[in-house]
Scaffold this active site. Structure first.
Site, mmCIF file in Angstrom:
data_model
loop_
_atom_site.group_PDB
_atom_site.id
_atom_site.type_symbol
_atom_site.label_atom_id
_atom_site.label_comp_id
_atom_site.label_asym_id
_atom_site.label_seq_id
_atom_site.Cartn_x
_atom_site.Cartn_y
_atom_site.Cartn_z
ATOM 1 C CD GLU A 156 -2.155 -2.099 0.691
ATOM 2 O OE1 GLU A 156 -1.431 -2.807 1.418
ATOM 3 O OE2 GLU A 156 -2.767 -2.536 -0.298
ATOM 4 C CG ASN A 185 -2.235 -5.127 -2.663
ATOM 5 O OD1 ASN A 185 -2.228 -5.657 -1.556
ATOM 6 N ND2 ASN A 185 -1.784 -3.896 -2.862
ATOM 7 C CG ASP A 232 -5.766 -4.320 -1.190
ATOM 8 O OD1 ASP A 232 -4.771 -5.041 -1.290
ATOM 9 O OD2 ASP A 232 -6.183 -3.888 -0.103
HETATM 10 CA CA CA Z 1 -3.195 -4.876 0.399
#
Ligand code: CA
Length: 711
Positions: free
Chosen positions: A204, A284, A329
């Site tokens: 992220e 992700n 994600d």
């Molecule tokens: Ca993630």
């Protein structure tokens, strides 16, 4: 057949006899095979919980049955142990011969007498408070690995540390990450064939994912496998070099390596000793938005994939990508359960995963070939998975980066099922999934730029923050659901469900006593009949539960243990949605239950929020709007959507610092509270932006009923 076998045994025995006559004793000793790892044969030690998922299969099924559907109604608290940390608690404890080894927030390790609950020792790796900003999802830790008298813990700041299990003394410590990048470790290591396996998180924020293997005795790195390619033409000298060049490299475009590409291995691993395959779940992309990450498209291997590797060398064997070119994600880091199932009349060695994207996957774990994939929740990003190609039929509208429109995805980025472990009972043939329904609106961030600190998603979190309209907000809060689901993996169908008040509940444990245990976000710890989902027992644990229970026995008596403590990503980010399951007392504990338990918990309640001074609004509407946008790009991950904190970290609307421009800047800009985890953001935010955020927070404070009453 018998004769041949006997013959072979005789020849071998004779050869051994001859060699032992002719060689010194010492040499003979070295020719004797070492005893097999206890973890390989963990099935033979039902009294213990030797590995994260109890055995390498990660089934989280215990053969213990002294506590069962007939008597669980009488289960009582035997002891509780209170942690000295009050953030989210996600650990699955291990139990080895009467000693429990668990971890708490900030990567601390505890050894506890499993019968009495007495602390034997605690090890604190002294993770610096400021490293909290490098995590997406709270300073959690999911547990230790045990092997030959040693414990292994991955610390939030990226170290892998070996401890003496008897004393907690450090045996070795090695840094597994580049400390200049926002890597974190929250997952539990695993030990396979004398090697400690650990990955990390950070997709992220902006990192490149990998998994590494370290010699359990020395801490020396044995191999590393990167999950996404690096800069073209630059070799890593890693186990992944050849396969990345051949297979993964051509699936990326642009300059993805500058932000890292993502693909972090932040949680799940399983191992099949017979096939000698290590299964690794890959996360992700970084950033989420594929148009920024890899302009021009591509599958972006090995994002959102399961990879099978050789544990000795890290050599690639096969992969299965669940979400080509992922941008929602949708990680494939959720737990992978290995089991032998009868499918269409044939015994199959399968790997099962119920990842965030909402499909339940059954793979042939020898080849990686998809056997079946069906939705276990309502989903809209794909219409199905093609069993021939293994690819999902992705809804074109879901590609928000191409349409330029908002896409309200089901499931959302928090997933239909995340890291909270599921379990599988060979008795019922069912998988018990902590399931949730939380949509998420994705829209490309028109002002995307790389933040040195904090999250980099390429998705506009401001545009999708909670609306002002009360009815609209209520609809969103009501739509967030959570339940325990029993899933038949052979016929790919739901068998029963037990609903909770909201999403983000704990992991599950299945037992031979015909039971499934799970804690929920409101703080209830429950036992269900594994066959029909009827609730048979529950206990009020006083704070939200997100961790998974275990069971063990000492001296023939069975115990059930759960770690409690509200926190993690949903509790930080979720704002009003997460408050649906209550504002919890900030406590973290280990709770252990037996049929003859006599302990109780002291009364506890959440600390009240007090508004000491009613701030005065300043700034133009444009300034407040600018502050809102900045807040939802930089601050939301810890302090909650629309500045509503569900209670793990301070609710800024009640902060006295919002009344004082200089004090506010010293904290938000200069980092006056760095040691407590609140770093300064002046590298990313101008003084004007920081002041705009203050004006926005005040606008939120003034909407509180107590502010309206006092003004
Ligand atoms: Ca993630």
């Amino acid at each position: 057949m018998h004769i041949r076998l006997s013959h072979a045994v005789i020849v071998a025995t004779a050869a051994f006899a001859v060699s032992s006559c002719q060689t010194p004793d010492k040499a003979v000793m070295t020719t004797v095979a070492p005893p097999p790892d206890r973890i390989v044969a963990a099935e033979n030690e039902p009294q213990n919980w030797l590995s994260h998922g109890r055995t390498y299969s990660e089934q989280r099924f215990s053969p213990l049955a002294a506590i069962n559907s007939g008597n669980v109604a009488g289960l009582k608290l035997a002891w509780s142990y209170e942690f000295d940390t009050r953030r989210g608690q996600e650990a699955t404890p291990l139990v080895v011969d009467g000693v429990m080894y668990t971890t708490s927030a900030w990567s601390k390790v505890q050894a506890i007498d499993a019968v009495t609950g007495k602390l034997l020792w605690q090890y604190d790796p002294e993770v610096p408070g400021e490293s909290a900003v490098n995590g997406c999802c709270d300073v959690v830790n999911r547990g230790v690995a045990y092997w030959e008298g040693k414990l292994f813990v991955g610390t939030f700041d990226g170290r892998l540390i070996a401890l003496d299990a008897r004393t907690g003394a450090v045996l070795w410590s090695t840094l597994t990450v580049d400390p200049s990048k926002p890597y974190t470790i929250t997952g539990a290591p695993r030990v396979v064939k004398g090697k400690v396996l650990i990955g990390n998180g950070g997709a992220e924020l902006g990192v490149r994912g990998y998994i590494s293997a370290y010699d359990a005795r020395t801490g020396k790195m044995a191999w590393r496998f990167y999950t996404v390619p690096g800069e073209p033409g630059v070799k890593d000298g890693a186990a992944s070099d050849a396969i990345l060049e051949k297979l993964a490299g051509p699936t990326w475009k642009g300059e993805w390596w500058k932000l890292g590409g993502g693909g972090t291995v932040w949680d799940s691993m399983s191992y099949d000793p017979e096939l000698d395959l290590l299964y690794v779940g890959v996360g992700n992309g970084s950033p989420w938005n594929a148009a920024i990450r890899s302009p021009g498209g591509g599958d972006n291997l090995f994002l959102s994939s399961i990879i099978a590797l050789r544990p000795d060398t890290g050599e690639y064997v096969w992969h299965y990508q669940e979400v080509p070119g992922d941008q929602w994600d949708y990680t494939a880091t959720q737990q992978m359960i290995l089991a032998d199932l009868m499918i269409d009349g044939k015994p199959r060695k399968v790997l099962m995963q119920a990842p965030k994207n909402g499909f339940f996957y059954v793979l042939d774990r020898e080849t990686g070939k998809l056997i079946s994939a069906e939705p276990f929740v309502k989903l809209n990003w794909a219409s199905g998975v093609d069993l021939t190609t293994g690819r999902p039929n992705i809804n074109p509208e879901a590609r928000y980066n191409l349409t330029g429109k908002t896409w309200v995805a089901m499931p959302g980025s928090l997933g239909a099922h995340s890291w909270q472990s599921m379990s599988y009972s060979p008795q019922t043939g069912l998988v018990y999934i902590p399931t949730q329904e939380i949509g998420f609106p994705y829209i490309s961030d028109p002002d995307y730029r790389h933040h040195k600190r904090g999250i980099n998603l390429g998705v506009d979190l401001d545009a999708v923050s909670m609306p002002d309209d009360d009815a609209a907000r209520k609809q969103i809060v009501d739509s967030a659901k959570g339940y325990l689901m029993a899933w038949d993996p052979v016929h790919q169908r739901e068998m029963w469900r037990a609903p909770y008040l909201g999403p983000d509940n704990g992991g599950t444990l299945a037992t031979a006593g015909g039971l499934v245990f799970e804690g929920d976000a409101t703080g209830g710890f429950h036992a269900y009949d594994a066959g029909n989902g009827k609730e048979l027992w529950s206990f009020p644990a006083q704070t939200g539960i997100i961790a998974a229970p275990i069971t063990y026995s000492v001296g023939g008596k069975q115990y059930v243990t759960i770690v409690t403590g509200w926190g993690g990503i949903y509790a930080l980010l979720g704002g009003e949605m997460a408050l649906k399951t209550g504002r919890h007392p900030k406590i973290g504990r280990v709770l252990t239950f037996t049929l003859d338990g006599k302990a109780s918990l002291p009364p506890t309640s959440a600390e009240p929020l007090t508004l000491f001074d009613i701030p005065r609004q300043f700034g133009t509407p444009a300034m407040i709007a600018e502050g809102k946008a900045r807040y939802h790009r930089t601050c939301v991950g810890c302090h909650g959507d629309s500045a509503v904190s569900p209670g793990v970290l301070p609710d800024l609307r009640y902060s006295t610092a919002i009344n004082d421009k200089d004090l506010w800047y010293s904290i938000v800009g200069d980092g006056a509270l760095t040691s407590q985890g609140m770093v300064g953001f002046k590298a990313d935010l101008s003084p004007e932006a920081i002041e705009a955020i203050r004006s926005y927070i005040i606008s939120r404070t003034l909407r509180l009923p107590e502010a309206k009453k006092g003004s």
